[in-house]
Design an enzyme around this catalytic site. Sequence first.
Site, PDB file in Angstrom:
ATOM      1  N   GLU A   1      13.381  10.636  25.290  1.00 44.63           N
ATOM      2  CA  GLU A   1      13.642  11.708  24.331  1.00 44.63           C
ATOM      3  C   GLU A   1      13.672  13.009  25.127  1.00 44.63           C
ATOM      4  O   GLU A   1      12.633  13.591  25.446  1.00 44.63           O
ATOM      5  CB  GLU A   1      12.544  11.781  23.262  1.00 44.63           C
TER       6      GLU A   1
ATOM      7  N   ASP B   1       5.548  -1.487   6.897  1.00 44.52           N
ATOM      8  CA  ASP B   1       4.723  -2.233   7.852  1.00 44.52           C
ATOM      9  C   ASP B   1       5.557  -3.262   8.610  1.00 44.52           C
ATOM     10  O   ASP B   1       6.739  -3.473   8.306  1.00 44.52           O
ATOM     11  CB  ASP B   1       3.532  -2.893   7.131  1.00 44.52           C
TER      12      ASP B   1
ATOM     13  N   ASP C   1       0.822  -1.217   0.000  1.00 40.69           N
ATOM     14  CA  ASP C   1       0.000   0.000   0.000  1.00 40.69           C
ATOM     15  C   ASP C   1       0.858   1.271   0.000  1.00 40.69           C
ATOM     16  O   ASP C   1       0.347   2.371   0.188  1.00 40.69           O
ATOM     17  CB  ASP C   1      -0.953   0.004   1.210  1.00 40.69           C
TER      18      ASP C   1
ATOM     19  N   ASP D   1       8.628   9.172  24.170  1.00 35.92           N
ATOM     20  CA  ASP D   1       8.432  10.371  23.365  1.00 35.92           C
ATOM     21  C   ASP D   1       8.197  11.588  24.271  1.00 35.92           C
ATOM     22  O   ASP D   1       7.462  11.499  25.257  1.00 35.92           O
ATOM     23  CB  ASP D   1       7.199  10.138  22.462  1.00 35.92           C
TER      24      ASP D   1
HETATM   25  C1  BGC Z   1       8.759  12.715  18.015  1.00 33.33           C
HETATM   26  C2  BGC Z   1       8.225  13.456  16.855  1.00 33.33           C
HETATM   27  C3  BGC Z   1       6.791  13.805  17.148  1.00 33.33           C
HETATM   28  C4  BGC Z   1       6.642  14.536  18.477  1.00 33.33           C
HETATM   29  C5  BGC Z   1       5.237  14.548  18.964  1.00 33.33           C
HETATM   30  C6  BGC Z   1       8.711  13.826  19.019  1.00 33.33           C
HETATM   31  O1  BGC Z   1       9.625  14.230  19.697  1.00 33.33           O
HETATM   32  O2  BGC Z   1      10.030  12.185  17.849  1.00 33.33           O
HETATM   33  O3  BGC Z   1       8.369  12.768  15.652  1.00 33.33           O
HETATM   34  O4  BGC Z   1       6.313  14.642  16.136  1.00 33.33           O
HETATM   35  O5  BGC Z   1       7.402  13.935  19.459  1.00 33.33           O
HETATM   36  O6  BGC Z   1       4.849  13.294  19.395  1.00 33.33           O
END
Ligand code: BGC
Length: 504
Positions: free
Chosen positions: A247, A29, A25, A193
């Site tokens: 992160e 995946d 598609d 995240d």
């Molecule tokens: C992720 C991004 C995302 C953002 C919101 C970040 O730090 O790595 O790709 O857009 O968080 O979730």
Amino acid sequence: MDIPWWRDAVVYEIYVRSFADASGDGVGDLAGIRQRLPYLAELGVDAIWLTPFYTSPMADGGYDVADYRDVDPLFGTLADFDALVAEAHAHGLRVIVDVVPNHSSDAHAWFQQALRGERRDRYIFRDGDAPPNNWQSTFGGPAWTRLPDGQWYLHLFAPGQPDFDWRNREVHQEFLDVLRFWLDKGVDGFRIDVAMGLYKAEGLPDVPDQSFKAESPIWGRPEVHEVYREWRKLLDSYDGERMAVGEVWTDSAEDLALYVRPDELQQSFNFAWLQAPWSPTAFKQVIDDTLGAVPSATWVLSNHDVVRHRTRYETADPGTGLSRAKAALLMMLALPGSAYLYQGEELGLPEVKELPPEARQDPVFFQSGGELPGRDGCRVPLPWSGDAPPYGFSPPGVDPWLPQPALFRSMSVEAQAGDADSTLEFYRRALTRRRELRGAIPYNLEWLDSPGGALFFTRGELTCAINCGSGPVPLPPHHRVILSSGPLTGNLLPPDTAAWLHTE
Ligand code: BGC
């Protein structure tokens, strides 16, 4: 002493939408990843990190999660995920999944309920005729959207990504349960995240600017650490050295260190490394700051949110970007700690800048009114093989979700495999040598005197030398050259080149 697997692991980030499309598609995946596991095992990485593959309307490529316990049909099924984990483990690869705790999708059942006027306490809603404060979305535009009934809700990213209210204990319980769900499925760890954003200052005061400052009412609030203490207890209650990497964008290594205290996360991304300019002084500063502040260092040059490092390092002189990217990789792989690679860097892929506006998909492009190109340029589907798009990413005749440039033809895995001079074979050699050295060299590094423009350091029998200057420099004393990122000239290290040397 036994070292936990993550401490010196090389982790390969898979941006799932752009790695390999088995279903045809045009979107990558889980089945596509399964087919390519032998490639990753042969490359020589220790773990894979999968970006979100959960049920999502894709307002932000899946970082807008509607159901944290299911796989979006675009990417497959939970059965595909189970098979992927089992097969990855059989290949000796650990699996890290993304967890997105700062916000959900607006399609999440809780937000849908909130839209109906019920249970708004799990998100951040406020009354008022004007936005409750001056906060801006990271993607551009106001961080508040008003509902027809007059209330505003907070979204630090796209309007389709409402922020949770972590002062509500139910949110804590929910995420502990989500983590358990994936831990029970056998994942080895989580990438968290927006890890420094979960708590907002009481009263939601205005910010003078949007920078990631320690005193920000948005980023790095002290309460966030309570979340990671809870998560660490949960991780430690499982066997198998389960881990989490945050992160965390901070201004200093000291702030970063707060997230990796002994009862919090095992790792945090070290973005200072990818933000450093091509300068020996800047590199040395980041290395010293990092090793001085965090017990277990990480290094990263590229990911799905930043311009690929080959392009960041480009100068007017063609070829410089790739030479520097390879040299930086060699230096990174010689540093103590673990390294995170981003899919496609092993092929030397550049940022794809020439995407037409109608092809762009990143909310950053749209929320900035087209002023910022956004992050699509580092997310173009990988070239695996063949002479024409989709270059083996999708079955023939299928258009990938972002168009691939013609230069991908000569950069595919097929085009590079077996060619000793290719970037791919260089990565394979570097990762193999790193594995051979694992356990044989101490964690700590020592700096050696180096000529201007260069940096030399040793870790036991390994010496790493990099030349960021404009003229060749003599190599430090050594018995033999293990590997270099480009040709050496006798005993000289040319500019934009790094070498690993054996010194015992
Ligand atoms: C992720 C991004 C995302 C953002 C919101 C970040 O730090 O790595 O790709 O857009 O968080 O979730």
